[in-house]
Design a protein around this motif. Sequence first.
Motif, PDB file in Angstrom:
ATOM      1  N   LYS A   1       0.826  -1.216   0.000  1.00  0.00           N
ATOM      2  CA  LYS A   1       0.000   0.000   0.000  1.00  0.00           C
ATOM      3  C   LYS A   1       0.857   1.262   0.000  1.00  0.00           C
ATOM      4  O   LYS A   1       0.504   2.251  -0.636  1.00  0.00           O
ATOM      5  CB  LYS A   1      -0.933   0.002   1.216  1.00  0.00           C
ATOM      6  CG  LYS A   1      -2.156  -0.893   1.037  1.00  0.00           C
ATOM      7  CD  LYS A   1      -3.096  -0.733   2.208  1.00  0.00           C
ATOM      8  CE  LYS A   1      -4.439  -1.375   1.913  1.00  0.00           C
ATOM      9  NZ  LYS A   1      -5.384  -1.207   3.021  1.00  0.00           N
TER      10      LYS A   1
ATOM     11  N   LYS B   1       1.610  10.377 -11.625  1.00  0.00           N
ATOM     12  CA  LYS B   1       0.892   9.668 -12.681  1.00  0.00           C
ATOM     13  C   LYS B   1       1.857   8.916 -13.590  1.00  0.00           C
ATOM     14  O   LYS B   1       1.583   7.789 -13.999  1.00  0.00           O
ATOM     15  CB  LYS B   1       0.046  10.668 -13.484  1.00  0.00           C
ATOM     16  CG  LYS B   1      -0.996   9.976 -14.333  1.00  0.00           C
ATOM     17  CD  LYS B   1      -2.143  10.852 -14.705  1.00  0.00           C
ATOM     18  CE  LYS B   1      -3.107  10.016 -15.538  1.00  0.00           C
ATOM     19  NZ  LYS B   1      -4.477  10.247 -15.296  1.00  0.00           N
TER      20      LYS B   1
ATOM     21  N   LEU C   1       2.134   1.795  -3.433  1.00  0.00           N
ATOM     22  CA  LEU C   1       1.091   2.265  -4.349  1.00  0.00           C
ATOM     23  C   LEU C   1       0.507   3.623  -3.960  1.00  0.00           C
ATOM     24  O   LEU C   1      -0.411   4.119  -4.613  1.00  0.00           O
ATOM     25  CB  LEU C   1      -0.033   1.226  -4.421  1.00  0.00           C
ATOM     26  CG  LEU C   1       0.330  -0.064  -5.145  1.00  0.00           C
ATOM     27  CD1 LEU C   1      -0.701  -1.146  -4.870  1.00  0.00           C
ATOM     28  CD2 LEU C   1       0.462   0.162  -6.638  1.00  0.00           C
ATOM     29  N   GLY C   2       1.015   4.203  -2.900  1.00  0.00           N
ATOM     30  CA  GLY C   2       0.551   5.538  -2.491  1.00  0.00           C
ATOM     31  C   GLY C   2      -0.808   5.525  -1.832  1.00  0.00           C
ATOM     32  O   GLY C   2      -1.473   6.557  -1.764  1.00  0.00           O
ATOM     33  N   LEU C   3      -1.241   4.356  -1.372  1.00  0.00           N
ATOM     34  CA  LEU C   3      -2.551   4.281  -0.720  1.00  0.00           C
ATOM     35  C   LEU C   3      -2.477   4.708   0.737  1.00  0.00           C
ATOM     36  O   LEU C   3      -3.460   5.180   1.299  1.00  0.00           O
ATOM     37  CB  LEU C   3      -3.107   2.850  -0.810  1.00  0.00           C
ATOM     38  CG  LEU C   3      -3.510   2.395  -2.204  1.00  0.00           C
ATOM     39  CD1 LEU C   3      -3.763   0.905  -2.241  1.00  0.00           C
ATOM     40  CD2 LEU C   3      -4.750   3.128  -2.669  1.00  0.00           C
ATOM     41  N   ILE C   4      -1.313   4.494   1.335  1.00  0.00           N
ATOM     42  CA  ILE C   4      -1.120   4.978   2.700  1.00  0.00           C
ATOM     43  C   ILE C   4       0.183   5.784   2.754  1.00  0.00           C
ATOM     44  O   ILE C   4       1.086   5.570   1.948  1.00  0.00           O
ATOM     45  CB  ILE C   4      -1.122   3.832   3.754  1.00  0.00           C
ATOM     46  CG1 ILE C   4      -0.046   2.788   3.487  1.00  0.00           C
ATOM     47  CG2 ILE C   4      -2.472   3.180   3.850  1.00  0.00           C
ATOM     48  CD1 ILE C   4       0.047   1.719   4.562  1.00  0.00           C
ATOM     49  N   SER C   5       0.221   6.695   3.692  1.00  0.00           N
ATOM     50  CA  SER C   5       1.390   7.576   3.774  1.00  0.00           C
ATOM     51  C   SER C   5       2.592   6.824   4.364  1.00  0.00           C
ATOM     52  O   SER C   5       2.438   5.838   5.076  1.00  0.00           O
ATOM     53  CB  SER C   5       1.057   8.784   4.639  1.00  0.00           C
ATOM     54  OG  SER C   5       0.689   8.339   5.926  1.00  0.00           O
TER      55      SER C   5
ATOM     56  N   TYR D   1       2.709   5.627 -11.654  1.00  0.00           N
ATOM     57  CA  TYR D   1       1.631   4.681 -11.352  1.00  0.00           C
ATOM     58  C   TYR D   1       0.918   4.123 -12.584  1.00  0.00           C
ATOM     59  O   TYR D   1       0.305   3.060 -12.494  1.00  0.00           O
ATOM     60  CB  TYR D   1       0.622   5.308 -10.384  1.00  0.00           C
ATOM     61  CG  TYR D   1       1.185   5.402  -8.978  1.00  0.00           C
ATOM     62  CD1 TYR D   1       1.631   4.253  -8.331  1.00  0.00           C
ATOM     63  CD2 TYR D   1       1.288   6.609  -8.312  1.00  0.00           C
ATOM     64  CE1 TYR D   1       2.177   4.316  -7.066  1.00  0.00           C
ATOM     65  CE2 TYR D   1       1.826   6.689  -7.035  1.00  0.00           C
ATOM     66  CZ  TYR D   1       2.262   5.540  -6.418  1.00  0.00           C
ATOM     67  OH  TYR D   1       2.805   5.590  -5.161  1.00  0.00           O
ATOM     68  N   THR D   2       0.996   4.819 -13.718  1.00  0.00           N
ATOM     69  CA  THR D   2       0.385   4.249 -14.927  1.00  0.00           C
ATOM     70  C   THR D   2       1.197   3.047 -15.428  1.00  0.00           C
ATOM     71  O   THR D   2       0.720   2.276 -16.238  1.00  0.00           O
ATOM     72  CB  THR D   2       0.286   5.294 -16.062  1.00  0.00           C
ATOM     73  OG1 THR D   2       1.523   5.994 -16.130  1.00  0.00           O
ATOM     74  CG2 THR D   2      -0.838   6.267 -15.846  1.00  0.00           C
TER      75      THR D   2
ATOM     76  N   LEU E   1     -10.458   5.805 -16.439  1.00  0.00           N
ATOM     77  CA  LEU E   1      -9.719   6.549 -15.407  1.00  0.00           C
ATOM     78  C   LEU E   1      -8.235   6.615 -15.742  1.00  0.00           C
ATOM     79  O   LEU E   1      -7.578   7.615 -15.490  1.00  0.00           O
ATOM     80  CB  LEU E   1      -9.890   5.886 -14.030  1.00  0.00           C
ATOM     81  CG  LEU E   1     -11.183   6.190 -13.278  1.00  0.00           C
ATOM     82  CD1 LEU E   1     -11.240   5.412 -11.991  1.00  0.00           C
ATOM     83  CD2 LEU E   1     -11.316   7.682 -12.975  1.00  0.00           C
ATOM     84  N   ARG E   2      -7.721   5.519 -16.297  1.00  0.00           N
ATOM     85  CA  ARG E   2      -6.296   5.508 -16.676  1.00  0.00           C
ATOM     86  C   ARG E   2      -6.073   6.423 -17.874  1.00  0.00           C
ATOM     87  O   ARG E   2      -5.060   7.102 -17.957  1.00  0.00           O
ATOM     88  CB  ARG E   2      -5.848   4.093 -16.986  1.00  0.00           C
ATOM     89  CG  ARG E   2      -5.773   3.247 -15.737  1.00  0.00           C
ATOM     90  CD  ARG E   2      -5.064   1.945 -16.002  1.00  0.00           C
ATOM     91  NE  ARG E   2      -4.916   1.226 -14.763  1.00  0.00           N
ATOM     92  CZ  ARG E   2      -5.627   0.165 -14.409  1.00  0.00           C
ATOM     93  NH1 ARG E   2      -6.533  -0.316 -15.226  1.00  0.00           N
ATOM     94  NH2 ARG E   2      -5.425  -0.428 -13.249  1.00  0.00           N
ATOM     95  N   GLY E   3      -7.035   6.370 -18.785  1.00  0.00           N
ATOM     96  CA  GLY E   3      -7.025   7.324 -19.887  1.00  0.00           C
ATOM     97  C   GLY E   3      -6.042   7.046 -21.012  1.00  0.00           C
ATOM     98  O   GLY E   3      -6.205   7.566 -22.095  1.00  0.00           O
TER      99      GLY E   3
ATOM    100  N   SER F   1      -2.095  -3.436 -10.200  1.00  0.00           N
ATOM    101  CA  SER F   1      -2.118  -3.983  -8.837  1.00  0.00           C
ATOM    102  C   SER F   1      -3.453  -4.608  -8.442  1.00  0.00           C
ATOM    103  O   SER F   1      -4.499  -4.267  -8.982  1.00  0.00           O
ATOM    104  CB  SER F   1      -1.788  -2.874  -7.837  1.00  0.00           C
ATOM    105  OG  SER F   1      -2.758  -1.859  -7.914  1.00  0.00           O
TER     106      SER F   1
ATOM    107  N   ASN G   1       1.484  11.174  -5.645  1.00  0.00           N
ATOM    108  CA  ASN G   1       0.708  10.392  -6.609  1.00  0.00           C
ATOM    109  C   ASN G   1       1.187  10.703  -8.031  1.00  0.00           C
ATOM    110  O   ASN G   1       0.490  11.327  -8.826  1.00  0.00           O
ATOM    111  CB  ASN G   1      -0.775  10.745  -6.443  1.00  0.00           C
ATOM    112  CG  ASN G   1      -1.673   9.736  -7.097  1.00  0.00           C
ATOM    113  OD1 ASN G   1      -1.428   9.329  -8.223  1.00  0.00           O
ATOM    114  ND2 ASN G   1      -2.683   9.319  -6.402  1.00  0.00           N
TER     115      ASN G   1
END
Lengths: 308, 243
Positions: free
Chosen positions: A50, A75, A53-57, A78-79, A106-108, A83, A73
């Motif tokens: 996590k 981009k 993946l930047g989900l938690i600090s 993370y693109t 969302l990924r675009g 995960s 975050n």
Amino acid sequence: MENQIILATKQLTKKYGDVRAVEQINLNVKKGRIYGLLGRNGAGKTTIMKMVLGLISISEGEIEIFGERLKGNEKSIYTRIGSIIETPSFYSYLTGTENLEIFSRLRGTIKKNAVKSALEVVGLPYKDKKPFVSYSLGMKQRLGIANAIMNDPEILILDEPTNGLDPVGIVEIRRFLQTLCHEQGKTIIISSHILSEIALLADDIGIIHDGHLLKEFSMNELEEKNKRFIEIKVNSVTKATQLLENMMKCKNYTVTDKNCIEIYDENLNTEEIADCLVSHGIGLSSLVFKHETLEDYFTSLTGGAKFE
Amino acid sequence: MNNAFQTEILKLKKNKMAFIGFVFTICIPVLLVLKAVFLDKIKIDYHEWIQTVFMLVNLVLPIMSGFFITQSMQKEYGEKTIINIITAPVNRKVFVFSKITVWFFWYVVVMIVTECLTILGSLILFHSQVTSSAICFTIQLFTKIGLLSYIAFLPVIWIAIRQRTLFYPTMLSVLFFVLLQCAGSQVSEELLPVACFVPWLAIQISAMLPANSQYLYICIASILCSGLLGIILAIFEFRTQDL
């Protein structure tokens, strides 16, 4: 290429108040290899994933991915990562295709047929009418994997991806991940509570226990240094050890149980031991040639904490 | 931002809560027309009818709106889709803004349809009394109160983010805000200087004040502050939140 570090953590620490969930973790994930994170439930595997993946600090330390230090975050970073964290999470009232269309938008930046081909890869139907809530656990896992691979990522971070899959499904996913890694050059970081699964899949392993990284090694290193020994089960350990020492001049052994001895002397062979013990009237119920497994190594490292 | 908003619209298409909220709100003028046609023995006055519609819409729309945003946020946490969104990756600030935008989009659609049905109903029931200025006044009042109510209720998204999977604390807050909004029409002149500073009371007060009143500016300022604070708190809460 094999030694290039694609993801590294330096002194990575996560604190919740006074509790340190993860402490000073230094992971080194090599490009194009499968990295297995091993640890008991609550050891800190998901927390590490996590944080990556930047989900938690991050409380302390740093993470480097693709040679860049992670600041937030980003981009651009993370693109390039796919995960699955904890359980595959999708909108229950939408179909698999609709769910993937949402995340692809969302990924675009993904290819036109990405949703269709990702579903094909994991063996799920395209444009079916079944909502996610009606999916079996195996189908949910497959959809999670489809979502992770949809944008053709360079790194896959998979938290227990074989959870809930039947044995055939596990084999399929294992083969698929091996193909992704060894044929397409993807780097995969995987955690699993099935230790044998990691042993079959991973090239490199990191053992996490109580938030600490106890050891990081490759499966090749483990195989090389694994102790090979002869395990014998006898009716009298005392007499058997006397015979081993006096008659066979063997000092390198360990009594592991009231009737079990492990002999590490490589010069002895099984026939020799059997002949000696039987000819001196010792009941020999078992004699096998063994070597230490990943589970044994894990148990010895974690101080006897048996894997669940 | 565009991608995040588009995905919110995709989700909205099959969102039952959005549909239920829409139907409940637009039913108010329809049911009041049916009531006036089939049940009311004594012919009611146009202004009385409009006031009833206005009162009920101002009660139901904020509740439905609160349900909508609460459920929208709570589902992301409950189904853990928030993890897939953030790892997509979507900027956390963009995510909050996309939620606020789609909430506003839904709110405006419901408000406009309700306004249209109200005007249509008033034309059916009181054809001779309804002038173009009366229609303009109705649209103006509905839109003004509707938009101010939406802005004043923005802190709800902060509560929803803070509460994650919990539904009731946010809904209780919504009901409390709605209660205050309704109480706003009963505020006495003596309490006006204080009540203007309470954004949810200020919504109804602003509808009753003349355009040149200094209290009107205080009302609008307090409502805007509530909205701004709601957005800032929501972004701050979400940016620092461990998922």
